[in-house]
Enzyme design. Structure first.
Site, PDB file in Angstrom:
ATOM      1  N   GLY A 181      38.788  -4.751  16.926  1.00  0.00           N
ATOM      2  CA  GLY A 181      39.550  -5.370  15.850  1.00  0.00           C
ATOM      3  C   GLY A 181      38.820  -6.150  14.775  1.00  0.00           C
ATOM      4  O   GLY A 181      39.441  -6.499  13.777  1.00  0.00           O
ATOM      5  N   GLY A 183      36.416  -5.246  12.676  1.00  0.00           N
ATOM      6  CA  GLY A 183      35.766  -4.447  11.618  1.00  0.00           C
ATOM      7  C   GLY A 183      36.374  -4.648  10.238  1.00  0.00           C
ATOM      8  O   GLY A 183      37.567  -4.927  10.096  1.00  0.00           O
ATOM      9  N   CYS A 186      39.074  -2.167   9.608  1.00  0.00           N
ATOM     10  CA  CYS A 186      39.858  -1.946  10.822  1.00  0.00           C
ATOM     11  C   CYS A 186      41.226  -2.595  10.673  1.00  0.00           C
ATOM     12  O   CYS A 186      41.325  -3.707  10.161  1.00  0.00           O
ATOM     13  CB  CYS A 186      39.098  -2.590  11.971  1.00  0.00           C
ATOM     14  SG  CYS A 186      40.057  -2.759  13.450  1.00  0.00           S
TER      15      CYS A 186
HETATM   16  P1  5GP Z   1      32.121  -3.752  10.070  1.00  0.00           P
HETATM   17  O1  5GP Z   1      30.646  -3.911  10.241  1.00  0.00           O
HETATM   18  O2  5GP Z   1      32.481  -2.919   8.892  1.00  0.00           O
HETATM   19  O3  5GP Z   1      32.857  -5.055  10.092  1.00  0.00           O
HETATM   20  O4  5GP Z   1      32.640  -2.974  11.391  1.00  0.00           O
HETATM   21  C1  5GP Z   1      32.163  -1.701  11.720  1.00  0.00           C
HETATM   22  C2  5GP Z   1      32.894  -1.222  12.973  1.00  0.00           C
HETATM   23  O5  5GP Z   1      34.301  -1.113  12.737  1.00  0.00           O
HETATM   24  C3  5GP Z   1      32.514   0.177  13.452  1.00  0.00           C
HETATM   25  O6  5GP Z   1      31.278   0.243  14.079  1.00  0.00           O
HETATM   26  C4  5GP Z   1      33.687   0.499  14.368  1.00  0.00           C
HETATM   27  O7  5GP Z   1      33.539  -0.045  15.654  1.00  0.00           O
HETATM   28  C5  5GP Z   1      34.843  -0.193  13.689  1.00  0.00           C
HETATM   29  N1  5GP Z   1      35.694   0.778  12.970  1.00  0.00           N
HETATM   30  C6  5GP Z   1      35.291   1.736  12.113  1.00  0.00           C
HETATM   31  N2  5GP Z   1      36.342   2.433  11.649  1.00  0.00           N
HETATM   32  C7  5GP Z   1      37.433   1.895  12.222  1.00  0.00           C
HETATM   33  C8  5GP Z   1      38.830   2.191  12.135  1.00  0.00           C
HETATM   34  O8  5GP Z   1      39.303   3.060  11.408  1.00  0.00           O
HETATM   35  N3  5GP Z   1      39.641   1.437  12.916  1.00  0.00           N
HETATM   36  C9  5GP Z   1      39.160   0.458  13.749  1.00  0.00           C
HETATM   37  N4  5GP Z   1      40.045  -0.182  14.511  1.00  0.00           N
HETATM   38  N5  5GP Z   1      37.866   0.126  13.813  1.00  0.00           N
HETATM   39  C10 5GP Z   1      37.016   0.847  13.063  1.00  0.00           C
END
Ligand code: 5GP
Length: 346
Positions: A181, A183, A186
């Protein structure tokens, strides 16, 4: 129903307290770490920051730049076998220590993984990635993968609690990916109400993993270099980045021009955009759990990396850690109600 009253913390709830230090300059700080793994006999050395296995982040082009600098890329799972062949003929062997092949847990996924490894037995890392790592079937898939690939380093996730970290390590994972959650693209917390503040997830999961001789990756929620330092300070062995590495030349993602300014598309792997692109749409029993955004074009990723690594070296000098390995031991978090001063924005 039950309520846990312990307060769980995110990156924004804390700062790292400075400590007396004998380090004279940031240049004296070593960010490289060496790891032995729980199951795989491989020894790994490098800077434990990873590009996420998203098709607008973890691309072959990103992998080349990150491997050159001894960082790591979990390459997204949507490349074809011929794409892999072309990429692997184009890179030196030492890069194999800095890339993982990602897979889901479907039958087609494991068939594809088998072909990739049959054709390229020198690949070393497998990243088994599902949004919800709590299903029994997932742990069973990890076990089968371990039986099939006894020498490879297996990354598995995502989970956020100690007992499931232990379960996955016992099932055959070397490294467990932690984060549900947080991300940047996300929407799981919005669509399901499920999640866990990332700093507490790291603290609890790293404790569970280290007790068994495994490692964890903090995955998601870092939006500034200081968050990466906090993740390492909390006990993460690796930190995975999506949004912070999106929007660059190497990131992939459609380029959009608006009012003379360039943007790059960045989207969650469970977003409508990703599902339409890769599996022809959203199945009628599920909801999109990801956003699609346009991020201002950021140029080559090298400058961003310098900013991130420079920030991390600076954190280490503030707390007297000559090596990244010492950062957790030297971290005291203080609970705060304020972060940066936002009077001016750059
Ligand atoms: P960020 O660094 O952008 O905050 O988080 C990256 C992470 O978000 C990814 O490695 C993956 O675990 C998660 N993530 C990527 N795409 C999605 C998505 O469509 N839904 C959700 N719930 N998590 C995502």
């Amino acid at each position: 129903m039950r309520i846990e009253y312990d307060i769980k913390l995110g990156f924004k709830d804390v700062m790292i307290r400075p400590k007396r230090s004998t380090i004279k300059s940031r240049s004296q700080v070593t960010l490289e770490r060496e790891f032995k793994f729980l199951h795989s006999p491989l020894l790994w050395k490098g800077i434990p920051i990873m590009a996420a296995n998203m098709d607008t982040v973890g691309t072959f082009n990103m992998a080349k730049v990150l491997a050159e600098k001894k960082l790591f890329t979990a390459i997204h799972k949507h490349y074809s076998l011929s794409d892999w062949k072309a990429f692997l003929t184009d890179i030196p062997h030492e890069y194999y220590n800095h890339i993982a092949v990602s897979t889901g847990i479907g039958k087609q996924d494991s068939e594809k993984l088998k072909f990739i490894f049959q054709n390229n037995p020198s690949l070393k890392f497998i990243c088994i990635d599902v949004a919800n790592g709590y299903s029994e079937y997932f742990a069973e898939f990890v076990k089968q993968t371990r039986d099939q690939y006894p020498d490879k380093v297996i990354i598995a996730g995502n989970v956020v609690t100690g007992e499931m970290v232990e379960q996955l390590l016992i099932s055959g994972a070397d490294i467990v990916k932690v984060g549900i959650g947080p991300g940047s693209v996300c929407t799981t917390r919005v669509k399901t109400g499920v999640g866990y503040p990332q700093l507490s997830a790291i603290i609890e999961c790293s404790d569970a993993a280290h007790g068994l001789g495994g490692q964890i990756i903090s995955d998601g929620g870092c939006s500034i270099p200081g968050d990466i330092a906090k993740a390492f300070g909390a006990g993460a062995d690796f930190v995975m980045l999506g949004g912070m590495l999106s929007g660059h030349e190497e990131s992939g993602g459609e380029i959009v021009e608006r009012d003379g300014k360039q943007f790059r598309k960045f989207y969650g792997m469970s977003s409508t955009t990703a599902m339409e692109k890769h599996i022809g749409g959203i199945a009628d029993y599920r909801a999109s759990e990801g956003k699609t955004v346009e991020v201002p074009y950021k140029g080559e990723v090298e400058l961003t990396l310098q900013d991130i690594l420079g920030g991390l070296r600076s954190t280490c000098t503030y707390v007297g850690a000559a090596r990244l390995k010492e950062l957790t031991k030297r971290t005291t978090f203080i609970r705060v109600n304020e972060q940066e001063n936002t009077v001016y924005t750059e």
